[in-house]
Design an enzyme around this catalytic site. Structure first.
Site, PDB file in Angstrom:
ATOM      1  N   HIS A   1      -8.935  -3.866  -2.488  1.00 27.72           N
ATOM      2  CA  HIS A   1      -7.938  -3.086  -1.632  1.00 27.72           C
ATOM      3  C   HIS A   1      -8.264  -1.582  -1.616  1.00 27.72           C
ATOM      4  O   HIS A   1      -8.678  -1.023  -0.628  1.00 27.72           O
ATOM      5  CB  HIS A   1      -6.537  -3.283  -2.045  1.00 27.72           C
ATOM      6  CG  HIS A   1      -5.560  -2.470  -1.410  1.00 27.72           C
ATOM      7  ND1 HIS A   1      -4.421  -3.067  -0.559  1.00 27.72           N
ATOM      8  CD2 HIS A   1      -5.284  -1.151  -1.136  1.00 27.72           C
ATOM      9  CE1 HIS A   1      -3.872  -2.264   0.051  1.00 27.72           C
ATOM     10  NE2 HIS A   1      -4.363  -0.902  -0.361  1.00 27.72           N
ATOM     11  N   GLU A   2      -8.691  -1.034  -2.868  1.00 31.52           N
ATOM     12  CA  GLU A   2      -8.983   0.296  -2.962  1.00 31.52           C
ATOM     13  C   GLU A   2     -10.145   0.776  -2.403  1.00 31.52           C
ATOM     14  O   GLU A   2     -10.631   1.730  -1.975  1.00 31.52           O
ATOM     15  CB  GLU A   2      -8.948   0.886  -4.350  1.00 31.52           C
ATOM     16  CG  GLU A   2      -7.575   0.658  -5.164  1.00 31.52           C
ATOM     17  CD  GLU A   2      -6.341   1.289  -4.248  1.00 31.52           C
ATOM     18  OE1 GLU A   2      -6.736   2.328  -3.292  1.00 31.52           O
ATOM     19  OE2 GLU A   2      -5.308   0.670  -4.219  1.00 31.52           O
TER      20      GLU A   2
ATOM     21  N   CYS B   1       0.884  -1.136   0.138  1.00 31.70           N
ATOM     22  CA  CYS B   1      -0.012   0.059   0.207  1.00 31.70           C
ATOM     23  C   CYS B   1       0.925   1.210  -0.097  1.00 31.70           C
ATOM     24  O   CYS B   1       1.844   1.185   0.772  1.00 31.70           O
ATOM     25  CB  CYS B   1      -0.672   0.038   1.218  1.00 31.70           C
ATOM     26  SG  CYS B   1      -1.945   1.404   1.166  1.00 31.70           S
TER      27      CYS B   1
ATOM     28  N   HIS C   1     -10.128   1.284   1.148  1.00 32.85           N
ATOM     29  CA  HIS C   1      -9.693   2.769   1.517  1.00 32.85           C
ATOM     30  C   HIS C   1     -11.071   3.423   1.417  1.00 32.85           C
ATOM     31  O   HIS C   1     -11.014   4.433   2.460  1.00 32.85           O
ATOM     32  CB  HIS C   1      -8.776   3.143   0.580  1.00 32.85           C
ATOM     33  CG  HIS C   1      -7.342   2.622   0.631  1.00 32.85           C
ATOM     34  ND1 HIS C   1      -6.766   3.081   1.847  1.00 32.85           N
ATOM     35  CD2 HIS C   1      -6.509   1.884  -0.094  1.00 32.85           C
ATOM     36  CE1 HIS C   1      -5.433   2.642   1.801  1.00 32.85           C
ATOM     37  NE2 HIS C   1      -5.435   1.957   0.579  1.00 32.85           N
TER      38      HIS C   1
HETATM   39 ZN    ZN Z   1      -3.672   0.781   0.086  1.00 32.90          ZN
END
Ligand code: ZN
Length: 189
Positions: free
Chosen positions: A149-150, A107, A153
């Site tokens: 993953h995004e 990340c 966020h």
């Molecule tokens: Zn990340």
């Protein structure tokens, strides 16, 4: 324009992003800047939170990673994932398919930290593109992992939250150091 990437310890990373109701000129500029920032950092993905803006917006580009394949199905037809990049996802949601599989992740907000994270291997994504047009596709491999993953966020969730306990303990000193450095910088401002 390349924007500074916020690191772990910055409260922006824990904020849930607001839904984008309209693609304004400011949003268009933000997307262009996020593309520039992701490219400069050689990242596979970047969320708005990582440039300090809490919105449901991320960008993805898997083209530089050649040893981890991706699959893409557009309108039910198998398509070239590279031809679909770079990708901006506005208000993305997805359905998952298959049992979670472990795969390596890093990340940009956690320099030098890599760990295996378990995620479903395939997803079906609904979002808007940078023009506000609806976007629907199914994907697998690295692309599916990057989007998940995004998407985390955008909810204020970080990959350390999904790390195995042992991995997180192994990296405790490094993670704490990133956090301390970020907090010291924020204090100076
Ligand atoms: Zn990340």
């Amino acid at each position: 324009m390349v924007l500074p990437i916020v690191k772990y310890g910055d409260p922006a990373l824990r904020q849930k992003g607001a839904r984008i109701e309209k693609i304004t000129p400011e949003i268009k500029e933000l997307i262009a800047n996020m593309f520039d920032t992701m490219k400069a950092a050689r990242g596979v993905g970047l969320a708005a939170q990582q440039v300090g803006v809490a919105l449901q917006l991320c960008v993805i580009d898997i083209r530089e990673v050649t040893d981890r394949p991706s699959t893409l199905e557009l309108n039910g037809k198998s398509s070239d994932p590279n031809a679909f990049m770079p990708l901006a996802l506005v208000n993305p949601t997805f359905k998952t398919f298959g049992d979670p599989v472990a795969g390596p992740e890093g990340c940009l907000s956690f320099p030098e930290i890599y760990a295996d994270i378990s995620r479903p291997p395939e997803i079906e994504v609904s979002a808007s593109n940078e023009k506000g047009e609806p976007l629907e596709f199914r994907c697998g491999g690295l692309l599916a992992r990057a989007i998940q993953h995004e998407h985390d966020h955008l909810q204020g969730i970080l990959f350390i939250d999904r790390m195995k306990r042992d991995d997180k303990l192994d990296y405790k000193i490094e993670i704490d150091a990133i956090q301390a450095e970020t907090k010291a910088k924020l204090k100076k401002k």
